[in-house]
Motif scaffolding. Structure first.
Motif, PDB file in Angstrom:
ATOM      1  N   GLU A 158       0.831  -1.204   0.000  1.00  0.00           N
ATOM      2  CA  GLU A 158       0.000   0.000   0.000  1.00  0.00           C
ATOM      3  C   GLU A 158       0.872   1.263   0.000  1.00  0.00           C
ATOM      4  O   GLU A 158       0.614   2.211  -0.734  1.00  0.00           O
ATOM      5  CB  GLU A 158      -0.925   0.002   1.218  1.00  0.00           C
ATOM      6  CG  GLU A 158      -1.857   1.180   1.274  1.00  0.00           C
ATOM      7  CD  GLU A 158      -2.717   1.168   2.524  1.00  0.00           C
ATOM      8  OE1 GLU A 158      -3.090   2.251   2.971  1.00  0.00           O
ATOM      9  OE2 GLU A 158      -2.990   0.070   3.045  1.00  0.00           O
ATOM     10  N   ALA A 159       1.918   1.254   0.796  1.00  0.00           N
ATOM     11  CA  ALA A 159       2.831   2.404   0.848  1.00  0.00           C
ATOM     12  C   ALA A 159       3.530   2.598  -0.492  1.00  0.00           C
ATOM     13  O   ALA A 159       3.691   3.733  -0.962  1.00  0.00           O
ATOM     14  CB  ALA A 159       3.853   2.213   1.962  1.00  0.00           C
ATOM     15  N   ARG A 162       1.044   4.210  -2.884  1.00  0.00           N
ATOM     16  CA  ARG A 162       0.874   5.642  -2.592  1.00  0.00           C
ATOM     17  C   ARG A 162       2.064   6.440  -3.084  1.00  0.00           C
ATOM     18  O   ARG A 162       1.935   7.501  -3.689  1.00  0.00           O
ATOM     19  CB  ARG A 162       0.678   5.857  -1.091  1.00  0.00           C
ATOM     20  CG  ARG A 162      -0.715   5.575  -0.592  1.00  0.00           C
ATOM     21  CD  ARG A 162      -0.935   6.163   0.803  1.00  0.00           C
ATOM     22  NE  ARG A 162       0.180   5.970   1.717  1.00  0.00           N
ATOM     23  CZ  ARG A 162       0.284   5.003   2.626  1.00  0.00           C
ATOM     24  NH1 ARG A 162      -0.693   4.127   2.749  1.00  0.00           N
ATOM     25  NH2 ARG A 162       1.335   4.913   3.411  1.00  0.00           N
ATOM     26  N   LEU A 163       3.255   5.924  -2.817  1.00  0.00           N
ATOM     27  CA  LEU A 163       4.470   6.613  -3.236  1.00  0.00           C
ATOM     28  C   LEU A 163       4.543   6.694  -4.756  1.00  0.00           C
ATOM     29  O   LEU A 163       4.893   7.732  -5.318  1.00  0.00           O
ATOM     30  CB  LEU A 163       5.702   5.898  -2.686  1.00  0.00           C
ATOM     31  CG  LEU A 163       7.048   6.520  -3.050  1.00  0.00           C
ATOM     32  CD1 LEU A 163       7.143   7.929  -2.473  1.00  0.00           C
ATOM     33  CD2 LEU A 163       8.177   5.656  -2.551  1.00  0.00           C
ATOM     34  N   GLY A 206       2.050   6.716  -6.862  1.00  0.00           N
ATOM     35  CA  GLY A 206       1.068   7.711  -7.305  1.00  0.00           C
ATOM     36  C   GLY A 206       1.552   9.124  -7.064  1.00  0.00           C
ATOM     37  O   GLY A 206       1.384  10.014  -7.909  1.00  0.00           O
ATOM     38  N   THR A 207       2.197   9.350  -5.935  1.00  0.00           N
ATOM     39  CA  THR A 207       2.724  10.680  -5.619  1.00  0.00           C
ATOM     40  C   THR A 207       3.829  11.068  -6.593  1.00  0.00           C
ATOM     41  O   THR A 207       3.872  12.196  -7.079  1.00  0.00           O
ATOM     42  CB  THR A 207       3.265  10.711  -4.175  1.00  0.00           C
ATOM     43  OG1 THR A 207       2.208  10.338  -3.287  1.00  0.00           O
ATOM     44  CG2 THR A 207       3.781  12.077  -3.799  1.00  0.00           C
TER      45      THR A 207
END
Length: 137
Positions: free
Chosen positions: A47-48, A51-52, A54-55
């Motif tokens: 999940e992390a 997110r990373l 996508g960022t």
């Protein structure tokens, strides 16, 4: 000297334990002992990573040179249009001030030809060069 930790480039790490460093939040004694803990940690890591990722993609889109140039050009265009609208409104409200300003600019830009035409210049246009501007042979 065996207990001194070295950071990047071989520089000793002078931080004390607990200064800005956090242990990962894991249930229990801090060790992953059961398969459920391992699976939960892998899920959190996945999940992390998502997110990373996508960022990073968002940052790459926002910081693309073409997009930055287009945004800057749009901002300049909008500012210029706003300034032009404000100038027109001011000119409509104060026509005499605008006329005076334009006349002052014309006089400033055309002062030498106007002075010559009125015969008020210090030297006529056909006057000889001053001695300090003559060529020495």
């Amino acid at each position: 000297m065996g207990d001194v930790r070295r950071g990047r480039r071989g520089i000793p790490d002078r931080r004390r334990p607990g200064d800005g460093r956090q242990e990962p939040p894991v249930a229990g004694s801090g060790r992953l002992t059961s398969p459920a803990d391992v699976a939960a940690a892998e899920a959190r890591a996945a999940e992390a990573r998502a997110r990373l990722s996508g960022t990073v993609e968002q940052l790459q889109e926002q910081l693309a040179p073409r997009k930055l140039a287009r945004t800057a050009a749009d901002n300049v265009t909008e500012s210029a249009q706003a300034a032009a609208r404000a100038s027109i409104k001011t000119a409509i409200r104060h026509p005499s001030a605008v006329t005076g300003g334009v006349a002052a600019m014309v006089l400033l830009l055309c002062r030498k030809p106007l002075l010559r035409a009125l015969g008020l210049s210090k030297r006529p246009p056909s006057a000889a060069k001053p001695p300090h501007l003559k060529r020495v042979r």
